[in-house]
Design a protein around this motif. Structure first.
Motif, PDB file in Angstrom:
ATOM      1  N   GLU A   6     -61.112  47.683 -43.552  1.00 22.07           N
ATOM      2  CA  GLU A   6     -61.484  47.259 -42.329  1.00 22.07           C
ATOM      3  C   GLU A   6     -62.917  46.751 -42.012  1.00 22.07           C
ATOM      4  OE1 GLU A   6     -60.930  50.531 -39.616  1.00 22.07           O
ATOM      5  OE2 GLU A   6     -58.382  50.647 -39.957  1.00 22.07           O
ATOM      6  N   ASN A   7     -63.944  47.355 -42.822  1.00 19.70           N
ATOM      7  CA  ASN A   7     -64.997  46.804 -42.782  1.00 19.70           C
ATOM      8  C   ASN A   7     -65.276  45.455 -43.478  1.00 19.70           C
ATOM      9  OD1 ASN A   7     -65.944  49.070 -41.357  1.00 19.70           O
ATOM     10  ND2 ASN A   7     -66.730  50.205 -43.252  1.00 19.70           N
ATOM     11  N   VAL A   8     -64.659  45.306 -44.553  1.00 20.80           N
ATOM     12  CA  VAL A   8     -64.570  44.036 -45.326  1.00 20.80           C
ATOM     13  C   VAL A   8     -64.012  43.006 -44.426  1.00 20.80           C
ATOM     14  CG1 VAL A   8     -63.578  43.045 -47.339  1.00 20.80           C
ATOM     15  CG2 VAL A   8     -64.415  45.507 -47.636  1.00 20.80           C
ATOM     16  N   LEU A   9     -62.870  43.394 -43.940  1.00 23.26           N
ATOM     17  CA  LEU A   9     -62.008  42.345 -43.141  1.00 23.26           C
ATOM     18  C   LEU A   9     -63.092  41.823 -42.059  1.00 23.26           C
ATOM     19  CD1 LEU A   9     -58.521  43.714 -43.345  1.00 23.26           C
ATOM     20  CD2 LEU A   9     -59.352  41.832 -44.381  1.00 23.26           C
ATOM     21  N   ARG A  10     -63.516  42.814 -41.299  1.00 27.56           N
ATOM     22  CA  ARG A  10     -64.375  42.576 -40.298  1.00 27.56           C
ATOM     23  C   ARG A  10     -65.700  41.714 -40.605  1.00 27.56           C
ATOM     24  NH1 ARG A  10     -65.671  47.501 -38.955  1.00 27.56           N
ATOM     25  NH2 ARG A  10     -63.652  47.773 -37.836  1.00 27.56           N
TER      26      ARG A  10
END
Length: 299
Positions: free
Chosen positions: A150-154
């Motif tokens: 999720e951190n990568v996508l955000r």
């Protein structure tokens, strides 16, 4: 077409499944090495047990049990102390990275311990779909991997549906020493350049890098790509993270192999895990395809 249906055109696994169920005798394995090796031992043990209508004994203290949601089933017995294996008859493989037909040549009339490393997909090809249901990461591990993703996508202000996630595993550490001793090969900078180039045309690729040699990775991974280096995680967290990707750039070793298996997508591998004059060349089949899947891409 799934990965495993596509394999059918290449080969049929020597291990087949029977409906006969033994209620007295078991298949046991001795876990050796680290997580990647343990997964081969579990999967191969399970495949052999299923082919005999027997149960694989899994201990509550086994690493695979602590990392995955493995439960009692038709072909698995969860055991507190694994006393079921105390008097097991030992059957040892001839080659650690090759399929050994002799090791599975027994009847379900006694408890057997098979080993040692069992690093061939042919032992469990016919139960691969079952294994995908069995090998679910425990919730705290999967939750950590989900948060990392999720951190990568955000960071890129995108969603999972709009990108192609390419897991990249860079094995360094002890393999560097082993390569200098002519025991194993080590994936080169040139290999990773070829592998990144292979995936260049995929839709909006993000390369997610896990490594036990992150300094080397950051210095040598190809530039001009969207790359995220995932540092500071436990091995099982790295594996769960890579498993959630679409495709895989593997390097060498069993951990890298299993990361590719979990993605169930396109997988590249370093074509020569050992050199012809290596001390371990004899442990592989002549074409290495007892270890690597025929449809994986060697570069």
């Amino acid at each position: 077409m799934s990965m495993f249906s596509s394999i059918a055109k290449f080969t049929t696994s020597p291990v087949s499944i029977t409906n006969k169920q033994s209620t007295e005798f078991y298949v046991c394995v001795k876990y050796m090495g680290r997580l990647g090796s343990n997964l081969f031992q579990f999967a191969s043990g399970y495949g052999i047990a299923a082919s005999k209508g027997m149960k694989l004994v899994v201990g509550e203290s086994d690493k695979v049990y602590q990392i995955f949601q493995i439960k009692d089933s038709k072909n698995i017995l969860i055991s507190t102390n694994k006393h079921e294996c105390d008097n097991a008859i030992y059957r040892k493989e001839h080659k650690t990275h090759s399929y050994d037909k002799d090791i599975v040549d027994f009847k379900s009339d006694a408890t057997y311990r098979v080993g040692r490393y069992l690093q061939s997909w042919k032992y469990f090809h016919n139960v691969s779909n079952e294994l995908r249901e069995i090998l679910k990461f425990r919730s705290h591990i999967q939750t950590k991997a989900n948060k990392l993703m999720e951190n990568v996508l955000r960071k890129y202000n995108t969603s999972r549906e709009n990108v192609t996630l390419i897991a990249v595993h860079v094995r360094r550490g002890d393999v560097v020493t082993l390569s200098l001793e002519n025991v194993l090969s080590i994936a080169t900078k040139e290999y990773f350049e070829k592998a990144f180039q292979y995936f260049r045309s995929y839709s909006s690729p993000i390369f997610v890098v896990c490594s036990n040699g992150m300094a080397w990775s950051k210095a040598n991974i190809p530039k001009n790509y969207t790359v995220e280096f995932m540092d500071g995680n436990l091995p099982e967290e790295d594996l769960a993270l890579m498993a959630s990707c679409d495709h895989m750039i593997s390097s060498v070793g069993s951990f890298s192999w299993w990361a590719g298996w979990f993605t169930n997508g396109t997988v590249t591998f370093y074509k020569w895990p050992v050199l012809e004059d290596s001390k371990r060349r004899h442990t592989f089949s002549s074409d290495f395809m007892d270890f690597f899947y025929p449809h994986w891409i060697g570069l």
